[in-house]
Enzyme design. Structure first.
Site, mmCIF file in Angstrom:
data_model
loop_
_atom_site.group_PDB
_atom_site.id
_atom_site.type_symbol
_atom_site.label_atom_id
_atom_site.label_comp_id
_atom_site.label_asym_id
_atom_site.label_seq_id
_atom_site.Cartn_x
_atom_site.Cartn_y
_atom_site.Cartn_z
ATOM 1 C CG ASP A 283 -1.827 1.180 1.289
ATOM 2 O OD1 ASP A 283 -2.629 1.323 0.362
ATOM 3 O OD2 ASP A 283 -1.724 1.970 2.245
ATOM 4 C CG ASP B 33 -0.597 2.529 7.117
ATOM 5 O OD1 ASP B 33 -1.202 2.362 6.032
ATOM 6 O OD2 ASP B 33 -0.352 3.646 7.600
ATOM 7 C CG ASP C 153 -4.201 -0.828 3.939
ATOM 8 O OD1 ASP C 153 -4.649 -0.650 2.791
ATOM 9 O OD2 ASP C 153 -3.411 -0.051 4.499
#
Length: 370
Positions: free
Chosen positions: A62, A261, A265
């Site tokens: 990400d 994080d 996610d």
């Protein structure tokens, strides 16, 4: 004598056949490996996660908060001819002081870092989707995008080249106009972590395909990807689509890891074969992951994979050694090789050999600490 001989053979065979070392081979190495990871700030929830990390073929990162710091920062101040950069930044920050918008906060922090004294803005106005404006020391100041400037017939042609350059670098440039004249640009960006590029290069050297996933537009995503050396980018992905993107990669037949994080996610972390959560992220992401990187650095992912591979290599060494003891010892214990190894046909020697095999396995596992 035959009964005695048969009894000795039976007892010796029973001792040699006892799979003590085989039972210790895997859990001992996994325990040491997980402990070694913890020393490096990597918390691995289970032996399954440690084993799965060995065979990873692709890893999805990400962007925000993982590759980048997760908070915007002032990166550039570009000014028109005859204008001082600090003056432009001072006016922009004075207009934004007290703002709760991340971009505004970044401008204010940037001005404070340069030790600029902020001034009081009056007649403050917010223009939704465009920017802000106000009066500072009898000067009308505007801060915002091109639409804000066009609506007020302010020429920005002389700054267009710089705007395009900054945008191509993945930054968010904003025009600053003073008394209906475009004075310059301030650019804000979510900057890349210092060690992200090195970590991504190391993952590539391990033979793992690195993919970046983000909800940002394609231009911004590609700019960040170029900085860190990522070739495959999944941009403009909605939060609810992240897990689906992981699944699509798995359907290509790959063992996939996900690093994230944020709250959005969490589904993707659960979907992945191994989920890595950044320790500085949300509790939900950490709970949904298999591995937590306490230090928040992508280098922790590289270390975790290295530890996984070293641990599983150690497990195979232990299994080979323990199994080898049994394969070599059983024929002797059963008396098959009596003419050659008759002196070894003893329960005491068999017990010593099996104890030694267990010690060997444990000693080999503890080599991982080095």
């Amino acid at each position: 004598p035959r009964i005695v001989y048969a009894t000795i053979v039976f007892v010796t065979t029973l001792i040699i056949a006892c799979p003590c070392a085989l039972g210790l081979a895997t859990p001992t190495s996994l325990t040491v490996g997980i402990g070694k990871a913890a020393e490096s700030g990597i918390l691995i929830r289970s032996g399954d996660a440690l084993q799965s990390a060995e065979n990873l073929q692709a890893i999805i990162l990400d962007k925000t908060g993982t590759i980048t710091r997760g908070e915007p920062a002032l990166t550039d101040v570009v000014v028109a001819a005859g204008t001082v950069a600090n003056d432009v930044l001072q006016l922009a920050a004075s207009l934004e002081q007290g703002s709760e918008h991340p971009l505004g906060e970044a401008i204010v922090k940037g001005a404070e870092a340069r030790q600029l004294q902020l001034k009081t803005a009056t007649e403050f106005q917010a223009f939704p989707g465009q920017g802000v404006g106000g009066i500072i020391e009898a000067r009308r100041v505007l801060l915002g995008n091109a639409k804000l400037m066009h609506d007020r017939a302010i020429s920005i042609d002389h700054l267009q080249t710089d705007w395009e350059r900054l945008a191509a670098e993945g930054k968010t440039p904003m025009y600053v106009a003073v008394d209906e004249t475009a004075a310059g640009l301030v650019a804000v960006a979510d900057t890349v972590k210092a060690d992200s590029k090195d970590a991504i290069e190391a993952l590539g050297n391990l033979g793992i395909e690195v993919v970046m996933l983000t909800g940002d537009n394609e231009r911004t995503a590609q700019a960040v990807a170029r900085q860190v050396g990522i070739k495959r980018v999944l941009a403009e992905v909605l939060p609810e689509e992240k897990a689906h993107e992981v699944q699509k990669l798995q359907l290509e037949g790959k063992t996939v890891a996900m690093v994230g994080d944020g709250i959005n996610d969490a589904p993707a972390l659960s979907q992945a074969d191994v989920g890595f959560a950044i320790g500085t992220g949300t509790d939900v992401a950490i709970e949904a992951s298999d591995v937590t990187l306490i230090k928040g650095s992508l280098l922790g992912v590289v270390a975790a994979i290295d530890i996984s591979r070293a641990t599983m290599r150690n497990v195979r060494q232990n299994l080979f050694g323990a199994f080898g003891y049994n394969v070599l010892g059983l024929p002797v214990a059963m008396g098959v090789l009596y003419p050659f190894f008759g002196l070894l046909l003893s329960p005491l020697i068999a017990a010593a050999a099996m104890a030694f095999s267990s010690v060997t396995v444990v000693t080999n596992a503890n080599r991982l600490r080095l």
